[in-house]
Structures are given as C-alpha cells and as structure tokens.
Write a protein that holds these residues in place. Structure first.
Motif, PDB file in Angstrom:
ATOM      1  N   VAL A  39      -0.729 -14.199 -13.015  1.00 51.79           N
ATOM      2  CA  VAL A  39      -1.816 -14.671 -13.879  1.00 51.79           C
ATOM      3  C   VAL A  39      -3.130 -14.717 -13.094  1.00 51.79           C
ATOM      4  N   VAL A  40      -3.066 -15.235 -11.864  1.00 52.43           N
ATOM      5  CA  VAL A  40      -4.270 -15.328 -11.033  1.00 52.43           C
ATOM      6  C   VAL A  40      -4.783 -13.940 -10.685  1.00 52.43           C
ATOM      7  N   ALA A  41      -3.900 -13.074 -10.184  1.00 49.17           N
ATOM      8  CA  ALA A  41      -4.312 -11.748  -9.724  1.00 49.17           C
ATOM      9  C   ALA A  41      -4.876 -10.909 -10.865  1.00 49.17           C
ATOM     10  N   VAL A  42      -4.200 -10.898 -11.991  1.00 53.47           N
ATOM     11  CA  VAL A  42      -4.664 -10.100 -13.125  1.00 53.47           C
ATOM     12  C   VAL A  42      -5.956 -10.674 -13.693  1.00 53.47           C
ATOM     13  N   GLY A  43      -6.026 -12.000 -13.836  1.00 52.04           N
ATOM     14  CA  GLY A  43      -7.231 -12.625 -14.367  1.00 52.04           C
ATOM     15  C   GLY A  43      -8.447 -12.387 -13.497  1.00 52.04           C
ATOM     16  N   ALA A  47     -11.786 -10.077 -14.392  1.00 51.04           N
ATOM     17  CA  ALA A  47     -13.120 -10.692 -14.352  1.00 51.04           C
ATOM     18  C   ALA A  47     -14.031  -9.956 -13.370  1.00 51.04           C
ATOM     19  N   THR A  48     -13.507  -9.626 -12.199  1.00 52.95           N
ATOM     20  CA  THR A  48     -14.310  -8.918 -11.190  1.00 52.95           C
ATOM     21  C   THR A  48     -14.689  -7.527 -11.675  1.00 52.95           C
ATOM     22  N   ILE A  50     -15.008  -6.485 -14.795  1.00 54.66           N
ATOM     23  CA  ILE A  50     -16.008  -6.586 -15.866  1.00 54.66           C
ATOM     24  C   ILE A  50     -17.388  -6.880 -15.301  1.00 54.66           C
ATOM     25  N   LEU A  51     -17.457  -7.796 -14.338  1.00 54.95           N
ATOM     26  CA  LEU A  51     -18.743  -8.131 -13.719  1.00 54.95           C
ATOM     27  C   LEU A  51     -19.339  -6.920 -12.997  1.00 54.95           C
ATOM     28  N   CYS A  52     -18.515  -6.187 -12.258  1.00 55.02           N
ATOM     29  CA  CYS A  52     -19.000  -5.004 -11.538  1.00 55.02           C
ATOM     30  C   CYS A  52     -19.471  -3.929 -12.519  1.00 55.02           C
ATOM     31  N   SER A  53     -18.743  -3.756 -13.614  1.00 53.25           N
ATOM     32  CA  SER A  53     -19.122  -2.755 -14.617  1.00 53.25           C
ATOM     33  C   SER A  53     -20.446  -3.114 -15.281  1.00 53.25           C
ATOM     34  N   ARG A  54     -20.638  -4.396 -15.559  1.00 54.42           N
ATOM     35  CA  ARG A  54     -21.897  -4.821 -16.166  1.00 54.42           C
ATOM     36  C   ARG A  54     -23.060  -4.673 -15.187  1.00 54.42           C
ATOM     37  N   PHE A  55     -22.792  -4.986 -13.929  1.00 50.14           N
ATOM     38  CA  PHE A  55     -23.841  -4.870 -12.914  1.00 50.14           C
ATOM     39  C   PHE A  55     -24.280  -3.421 -12.751  1.00 50.14           C
ATOM     40  N   SER A  56     -23.323  -2.508 -12.831  1.00 49.72           N
ATOM     41  CA  SER A  56     -23.644  -1.089 -12.684  1.00 49.72           C
ATOM     42  C   SER A  56     -23.982  -0.427 -14.011  1.00 49.72           C
ATOM     43  N   LYS A  57     -24.003  -1.246 -15.087  1.00 49.53           N
ATOM     44  CA  LYS A  57     -24.374  -0.804 -16.427  1.00 49.53           C
ATOM     45  C   LYS A  57     -23.467   0.321 -16.944  1.00 49.53           C
ATOM     46  N   ARG A  58     -22.179   0.184 -16.661  1.00 46.16           N
ATOM     47  CA  ARG A  58     -21.224   1.154 -17.176  1.00 46.16           C
ATOM     48  C   ARG A  58     -20.815   0.788 -18.591  1.00 46.16           C
ATOM     49  N   SER A  78       3.908 -12.398  -1.245  1.00 44.24           N
ATOM     50  CA  SER A  78       4.946 -13.419  -1.317  1.00 44.24           C
ATOM     51  C   SER A  78       4.617 -14.432  -2.410  1.00 44.24           C
ATOM     52  N   THR A  79       5.625 -14.929  -3.074  1.00 42.86           N
ATOM     53  CA  THR A  79       5.407 -15.924  -4.128  1.00 42.86           C
ATOM     54  C   THR A  79       4.856 -17.232  -3.551  1.00 42.86           C
ATOM     55  N   ALA A  80       4.964 -17.393  -2.229  1.00 44.86           N
ATOM     56  CA  ALA A  80       4.454 -18.601  -1.587  1.00 44.86           C
ATOM     57  C   ALA A  80       2.977 -18.482  -1.210  1.00 44.86           C
ATOM     58  N   THR A  81       2.373 -17.336  -1.476  1.00 39.48           N
ATOM     59  CA  THR A  81       0.962 -17.127  -1.139  1.00 39.48           C
ATOM     60  C   THR A  81       0.072 -18.043  -1.967  1.00 39.48           C
ATOM     61  N   SER A  82      -0.888 -18.674  -1.327  1.00 40.82           N
ATOM     62  CA  SER A  82      -1.810 -19.579  -2.024  1.00 40.82           C
ATOM     63  C   SER A  82      -2.615 -18.824  -3.077  1.00 40.82           C
ATOM     64  N   TRP A  83      -2.927 -19.506  -4.162  1.00 39.99           N
ATOM     65  CA  TRP A  83      -3.628 -18.854  -5.268  1.00 39.99           C
ATOM     66  C   TRP A  83      -4.978 -18.294  -4.850  1.00 39.99           C
ATOM     67  N   TYR A  84      -5.665 -18.998  -3.937  1.00 39.71           N
ATOM     68  CA  TYR A  84      -6.991 -18.514  -3.549  1.00 39.71           C
ATOM     69  C   TYR A  84      -6.900 -17.258  -2.686  1.00 39.71           C
ATOM     70  N   MET A  85      -5.787 -17.083  -1.956  1.00 37.45           N
ATOM     71  CA  MET A  85      -5.599 -15.846  -1.200  1.00 37.45           C
ATOM     72  C   MET A  85      -5.262 -14.697  -2.143  1.00 37.45           C
ATOM     73  N   VAL A  86      -4.497 -14.998  -3.187  1.00 38.59           N
ATOM     74  CA  VAL A  86      -4.201 -13.993  -4.216  1.00 38.59           C
ATOM     75  C   VAL A  86      -5.506 -13.563  -4.882  1.00 38.59           C
ATOM     76  N   ALA A  87      -6.349 -14.541  -5.191  1.00 36.53           N
ATOM     77  CA  ALA A  87      -7.635 -14.243  -5.826  1.00 36.53           C
ATOM     78  C   ALA A  87      -8.533 -13.424  -4.903  1.00 36.53           C
ATOM     79  N   ALA A  88      -8.586 -13.805  -3.633  1.00 38.22           N
ATOM     80  CA  ALA A  88      -9.427 -13.088  -2.670  1.00 38.22           C
ATOM     81  C   ALA A  88      -8.962 -11.647  -2.499  1.00 38.22           C
ATOM     82  N   THR A  89      -7.654 -11.453  -2.448  1.00 36.02           N
ATOM     83  CA  THR A  89      -7.102 -10.103  -2.321  1.00 36.02           C
ATOM     84  C   THR A  89      -7.484  -9.260  -3.528  1.00 36.02           C
ATOM     85  N   SER A  90      -7.404  -9.842  -4.702  1.00 30.64           N
ATOM     86  CA  SER A  90      -7.753  -9.127  -5.936  1.00 30.64           C
ATOM     87  C   SER A  90      -9.227  -8.763  -5.966  1.00 30.64           C
TER      88      SER A  90
END
Length: 267
Positions: A39-43, A47-48, A50-58, A78-90
C-alpha cells in the motif's frame, strides 16, 4: 480505456500476476506486514509519478508503470522494512524514471535502480517474499506460470532464456571451482529471486531491446555482470547491477542506431 482493455496490456498482466503473488504469499505466511508495504509503495509511487508528470506538463494518464514499480519494490523488500524506507525507495525509483531519460523513455529500470540505491543508502533488507522465497519450494510453480504469461505477452523469451542459461551456467562453474558462495545462489530464496527478476524486471519493455539478437546480448551481459558481482562481492546488489549495465548497453545501442540512421538519411 475500459478495464478489460487495460487488463490485456502488458502492464495489466504484470499487475494482475503480482497481485496474485501478493495474496498467495500473504495468506500462506499469515504475514500482513507485506500488504502494508505494498500500500505504501504503490501509493507513494503513484503520487510521485503524478507530481512529476504535472511538473513536466505531460498528458495525464493512468500511472500503471508506477503501480508496477511500487509492487515490485514491495514484493522484494523485507516485510520488516520500515514504511518510510519503503516510501523513500519508491520515490527514488520514480524520480529516476522521470529524470534519467532518453527520447522520453527511462534509461534504467526504475525498480532496480530504486532498490539498489535503498541498499546503498539505507542498508534495506530484501527477502523477495513476493517471489515465494519464504514458502515451500514447490510454490515456484506459480512463479513460473506467471512468468511465462508475462514473457510471452512482451515477446522476451530470447532475453529471459539467455539470461537464465548464462546465469546458472556461470554459478555452476563457480560452484565447481569453489569460487565465492555460488552454491547459495542456487538455493531458495536466491533461486526465487533470479526467476522473479528475469520474468518481471529484465523484461521491462521501455528499458530493454525488442530485437531478438539484442535481447540475447542484453540477457547474457546482465547475467555475466551479475554473476561476477555476486562472486566477488556477494550481497544483494548483483542482480540489480547486472540489469542496470544491460540497460546502459541498450541506451548506447539505441544512440548508435539513431546516429547511424541520421548519417544514412543525410547521404
């Protein structure tokens, strides 16, 4: 675009296959943490993107590529990875898709680059739980069925077979001469990782070649580099490094072909 039409696209196949892997792995292992990471990674990926596409006016389109990237990241970390690391990786993965481009196409596989950077920056663990790395060995059958469907849909069999053939051959040779820890790479979860990688990451159409000859070279190059990195350094980065080198080869080949066409057209 109707839901049925979208589902028949290559990315639709990939998303459906990985959602099936997600459900099977989560239910079998009774571990809901991986679902949270999905949920975190996909969300965050959506979001990232969409923001990049809008910034580049695609032109706004459904970010199915971001969904695929987020799913791959979550199923590998790993399922034990912190949510913020999952978000940062995404975030790093999607940013690479928009910043490192040639002719509006990403140069490197976004998920592979994001996961490699997450290891280097955050020392994240990778269990490849979505590839059934923690489940009984026979469950690899599900991986093979899903992988066959995807590879057939994107017409990448030469690439997959050349990679797997060279990869396992080199590991067997290194194992026979007792070089590195090659024997470990032939056991679960490493074997699951290599199959998931070959079917769902190596075959990414925007960052890999279409011609059969180039697919074979791409697959062999990725396998050789990855095997050497594993033999020398071990760790978890070898598959990603091999793929990124293959991506670089594809970029250089594309640039060379483009220049050759310009020369011919100018004559």
């Amino acid at each position: 675009m109707t839901a049925n039409h979208w589902a028949k696209k290559p990315k639709g196949y990939v998303i459906n296959a990985m959602l099936a892997f997600l459900l099977l792995s989560a239910i079998w292992s009774f571990d809901i943490k991986g679902v949270y990471n999905v949920v975190v990674a996909v969300g965050v990926s959506i979001a990232t993107d969409i923001l990049c596409s809008r910034f580049s006016k695609r032109k706004p389109v459904f970010p199915d590529g971001a969904v695929v990237t987020g799913l791959i990241i979550a199923l590998i970390l790993s399922t034990a990875t912190s949510w913020y690391m999952v978000a940062a990786t995404s975030i790093m993965a999607i940013l690479s898709k928009h910043l490192l481009v040639y002719k509006k196409k990403p140069v490197f596989n976004p998920a592979a680059l994001g996961l490699l950077l997450s290891i280097l920056f955050f020392q994240t663990g990778q269990s490849w739980w979505g590839a059934f790395g923690d489940l009984p060995g026979w469950t690899v059958v599900f991986l093979l069925i899903g992988g066959y469907m995807i590879t057939n849909r994107v017409n990448k069999f030469p690439q997959v077979f050349s990679f797997l053939g060279m990869y396992f051959s080199l590991l067997c040779i290194m194992g026979l001469v007792h070089y590195g820890n090659a024997g470990d790479a032939l056991r679960s979860p490493f074997i699951n990782a290599s199959l998931f990688f070959a079917f769902f990451m190596l075959t990414d159409p925007p960052t890999s070649p279409a011609k059969y000859k180039d697919q074979v070279i791409f697959g062999i190059l990725s396998a050789v580099v990855g095997s050497i990195v594993y033999g020398v350094f071990g760790g978890l980065t070898y598959l990603f490094i091999g793929l990124l080198i293959g991506n670089l080869y594809h970029l250089l080949k594309t640039i060379a072909s483009s220049r050759a066409r310009k020369v011919v057209s100018s004559l």
